[in-house]
Design a protein around this motif. Structure first.
Motif, mmCIF file in Angstrom:
data_model
loop_
_atom_site.group_PDB
_atom_site.id
_atom_site.type_symbol
_atom_site.label_atom_id
_atom_site.label_comp_id
_atom_site.label_asym_id
_atom_site.label_seq_id
_atom_site.Cartn_x
_atom_site.Cartn_y
_atom_site.Cartn_z
ATOM 1 N N LEU A 15 0.835 -1.194 0.000
ATOM 2 C CA LEU A 15 0.000 0.000 0.000
ATOM 3 C C LEU A 15 0.870 1.244 0.000
ATOM 4 O O LEU A 15 1.836 1.353 0.750
ATOM 5 C CB LEU A 15 -0.916 0.020 1.228
ATOM 6 N N PRO A 18 -3.665 5.371 -0.266
ATOM 7 C CA PRO A 18 -4.840 4.517 -0.508
ATOM 8 C C PRO A 18 -4.708 3.635 -1.749
ATOM 9 O O PRO A 18 -5.700 3.071 -2.202
ATOM 10 C CB PRO A 18 -5.963 5.548 -0.699
ATOM 11 N N TRP A 19 -3.504 3.499 -2.290
ATOM 12 C CA TRP A 19 -3.312 2.798 -3.549
ATOM 13 C C TRP A 19 -2.565 1.497 -3.329
ATOM 14 O O TRP A 19 -1.550 1.457 -2.636
ATOM 15 C CB TRP A 19 -2.546 3.688 -4.543
ATOM 16 N N ARG A 20 -3.059 0.419 -3.941
ATOM 17 C CA ARG A 20 -2.453 -0.896 -3.796
ATOM 18 C C ARG A 20 -1.666 -1.248 -5.069
ATOM 19 O O ARG A 20 -2.191 -1.188 -6.180
ATOM 20 C CB ARG A 20 -3.518 -1.965 -3.547
ATOM 21 N N ARG A 37 -3.999 0.332 -8.111
ATOM 22 C CA ARG A 37 -5.449 0.497 -8.121
ATOM 23 C C ARG A 37 -5.871 0.924 -6.718
ATOM 24 O O ARG A 37 -5.202 0.597 -5.738
ATOM 25 C CB ARG A 37 -6.126 -0.816 -8.512
ATOM 26 N N ARG A 38 -6.974 1.645 -6.634
ATOM 27 C CA ARG A 38 -7.409 2.102 -5.318
ATOM 28 C C ARG A 38 -7.768 0.894 -4.453
ATOM 29 O O ARG A 38 -8.530 0.019 -4.862
ATOM 30 C CB ARG A 38 -8.608 3.041 -5.432
ATOM 31 N N ALA A 39 -7.194 0.834 -3.263
ATOM 32 C CA ALA A 39 -7.407 -0.295 -2.366
ATOM 33 C C ALA A 39 -8.884 -0.413 -1.996
ATOM 34 O O ALA A 39 -9.557 0.589 -1.725
ATOM 35 C CB ALA A 39 -6.568 -0.126 -1.100
ATOM 36 N N HIS A 41 -11.197 -1.276 -4.004
ATOM 37 C CA HIS A 41 -12.043 -1.030 -5.177
ATOM 38 C C HIS A 41 -11.447 -1.772 -6.369
ATOM 39 O O HIS A 41 -10.858 -1.155 -7.278
ATOM 40 C CB HIS A 41 -12.138 0.466 -5.470
ATOM 41 N N SER A 44 -12.070 -0.486 -9.912
ATOM 42 C CA SER A 44 -11.665 0.866 -10.297
ATOM 43 C C SER A 44 -10.599 0.800 -11.383
ATOM 44 O O SER A 44 -9.884 -0.195 -11.512
ATOM 45 C CB SER A 44 -11.120 1.611 -9.082
ATOM 46 N N LEU A 49 1.439 4.784 -10.582
ATOM 47 C CA LEU A 49 1.931 5.273 -9.297
ATOM 48 C C LEU A 49 3.429 5.509 -9.423
ATOM 49 O O LEU A 49 4.202 4.571 -9.622
ATOM 50 C CB LEU A 49 1.638 4.253 -8.197
ATOM 51 N N ASP A 80 -3.711 12.152 -7.797
ATOM 52 C CA ASP A 80 -3.415 12.213 -6.365
ATOM 53 C C ASP A 80 -1.931 12.474 -6.169
ATOM 54 O O ASP A 80 -1.111 12.218 -7.054
ATOM 55 C CB ASP A 80 -3.814 10.894 -5.691
ATOM 56 N N VAL A 96 0.159 10.040 -8.391
ATOM 57 C CA VAL A 96 -0.750 9.079 -9.013
ATOM 58 C C VAL A 96 -1.335 9.738 -10.252
ATOM 59 O O VAL A 96 -1.966 10.799 -10.162
ATOM 60 C CB VAL A 96 -1.854 8.633 -8.049
#
Length: 489
Positions: A15, A18-20, A37-39, A41, A44, A49, A80, A96
């Motif tokens: 992580l 909020p991004w995985r 991808r957004r953690a 979700h 999404s 990144l 982001d 991001v």
């Protein structure tokens, strides 16, 4: 060995805010780019990144500010920004951005063999992006082929704004020249560099005309395959032994398919005087108009196919196999036969002769060694699907980081069963395979390894090639022993 996570060693599932992280994409001098991808979700859209290698790197703050000021389809959208703290407590900035499905411009030219009209369209898109940037009092300052991505549909995107600046931005370094690439520097920049080489505290103030000249060098190299000579060589004026600066050949002199319309746009971008280049708006309009009104000759691919080794189509032959005390059984297997061709479009006749000869010799030989099985019913040899225990990685992208080179790849299709022997793309580079960055002509980076596309072979790829993104590839190996570490290089 340590399990501490650093920007260079982030794993899938890590992580960052909020991004995985879903996969490694590329590495440059100042940052590493991951697909994320957004953690929480999973549906999404993917994002790029970009994580700084240097703690508190001010380049990332500047890049984020510049991207937030520019909104254009040929500039990545900023989603982001934030700060990531490593296991050692060190803070690194991250960005991001929009996920770009393209490849670097020179690789696009090698892979897709565009026409003059398509190059004009790409040039127009990039000139419009520069126009929007310049209107916002911003400069890219490192326009070059590696920082331009082109998607399969033809959309061109200018990336890596880490060297960019805007009017009134505080300087980050005290160097004489901006952090860009010498081959793309304008004549006025080279003259300034020579005249102030030993003066401390002096800085070259880049202008919009510098971005336009660099765009011209990029397009010139795309259509000719070579860099033009530098736009100025002031040292030659003081040293008669150096001789005059080599003249720049017109692009159509090096490639007759360029055409006058595209050549005029390139020569305007590379004009010696900055005022002769005009504004990016004028270049964009000129390129658009030329693309719209140019004749049918502009729809011919710019390059001839290169000589290459091609993989011939698999052909069914009778194969004897022995099982226990039973008589040898004769089955049917797909046996690829390698052929050499001068070009893809002129190779079919010679390949057909070689295939036919190989087929006859193979059948005669197998018929001779297996007389007891001549009446056996044919069986179909089917490849077993290797069980890797992991799902194939998701699609990648190219070089949103500074100088990172990684070709975009898509989610792998399920292996084809039946009469096909297919090799599934491995999850990591093969032992002895060359690791990224892949710098050879035509090389493609997939899952951190270097691969060569089999441009004349389509899936099924046989038992020597690997299938990826509905295309066939073979691995490129080091000539000497390479380290076995899986850490991105």
């Amino acid at each position: 060995m340590t399990d501490e996570l650093t920007p260079d060693s982030l794993r899938v599932g890590s992580l960052v805010g909020p991004w995985r992280v879903e996969g490694y994409t590329g590495r440059g001098s100042y940052g590493v780019v991951f697909r994320a991808r957004r953690a929480g979700h999973p549906a999404s859209p993917p994002v790029a990144l970009k994580l700084a290698l240097i703690p508190y790197d001010p380049r990332f703050v500047r890049e984020a500010e510049l991207l937030s000021r520019v909104h254009h389809p040929s500039v990545p959208q900023l989603f982001d920004r934030g700060w990531w703290t490593s296991d050692a407590g060190v803070v690194h900035p991250y960005l991001v951005m929009e996920w770009i499905r393209g490849v670097p411009m020179y690789e696009w030219a090698r892979t897709y063999n565009p026409t003059a009209r398509e190059v004009l369209q790409v040039t127009a898109q990039l000139a419009w992006a520069l126009e929007v940037l310049h209107r916002a009092d911003g400069l890219h300052r490192d326009v070059r082929g590696d920082n331009i991505l082109v998607e399969p549909e033809g959309r061109a995107v200018l990336v890596d704004f880490g060297s960019g600046t805007w009017k009134g931005a505080p300087p980050i370094t005290e160097s004489l020249m901006p952090p860009n690439t010498r081959e793309y520097r304008s004549p006025e920049a080279l003259i300034f560099q020579w005249e102030h080489l030993r003066q401390r505290g002096t800085r070259y103030e880049a202008q919009p005309a510098d971005d336009l000249y660099a765009l011209g060098v990029s397009v010139y190299r795309l259509v000719t395959g070579v860099y033009p000579p530098p736009g100025a060589d002031p040292e030659a004026k003081k040293d008669p032994l150096r001789g005059p600066l080599p003249s720049r050949l017109l692009p159509q002199a090096l490639n007759g398919r360029v055409g006058l319309e595209l050549a005029r746009v390139i020569e305007r971008l590379m004009a010696e005087g900055p005022e002769a280049r005009g504004r990016a708006l004028e270049v964009a309009e000129a390129a658009e108009s030329a693309a719209e009104h140019v004749g049918p000759k502009a729809d011919v691919p710019l390059f001839d196919p290169e000589p290459q080794e091609v993989e011939a189509e698999a052909i069914p032959v009778r194969v004897a196999s022995v099982s226990g005390s039973e008589p040898p059984a004769v089955g049917v297997a797909e046996v690829p036969v390698r052929a050499h061709a001068k070009t893809a479009e002129h190779s079919w006749d010679g390949r057909r002769v070689l295939l036919t000869t190989s087929l006859i010799l193979t059948v005669v030989y197998l018929w001779w060694i297996a007389p007891s099985s001549r009446e056996a019913a044919p069986e179909v040899a089917q490849a077993e699907e290797p069980d890797t225990g992991v799902a194939p990685p998701e699609a990648g992208t190219t070089g949103l980081g500074d100088g990172g080179v990684a070709a975009r790849v898509a989610t792998q299709e399920p292996p084809i069963s039946g009469e096909v022997i297919a090799l599934e793309m491995p999850k990591q580079p093969l032992p002895g395979q060359r690791r990224a960055p892949c710098r050879g002509r035509g090389e493609v980076e997939i899952i951190g390894g270097c691969w060569a596309p089999w441009t004349t072979l389509t899936p099924p790829c046989g038992d020597e090639a690997y299938e990826w993104n509905r295309a066939c590839f073979w691995p490129l190996y080091e000539r000497t022993r390479v380290p076995t570490s899986d850490k991105p290089q």
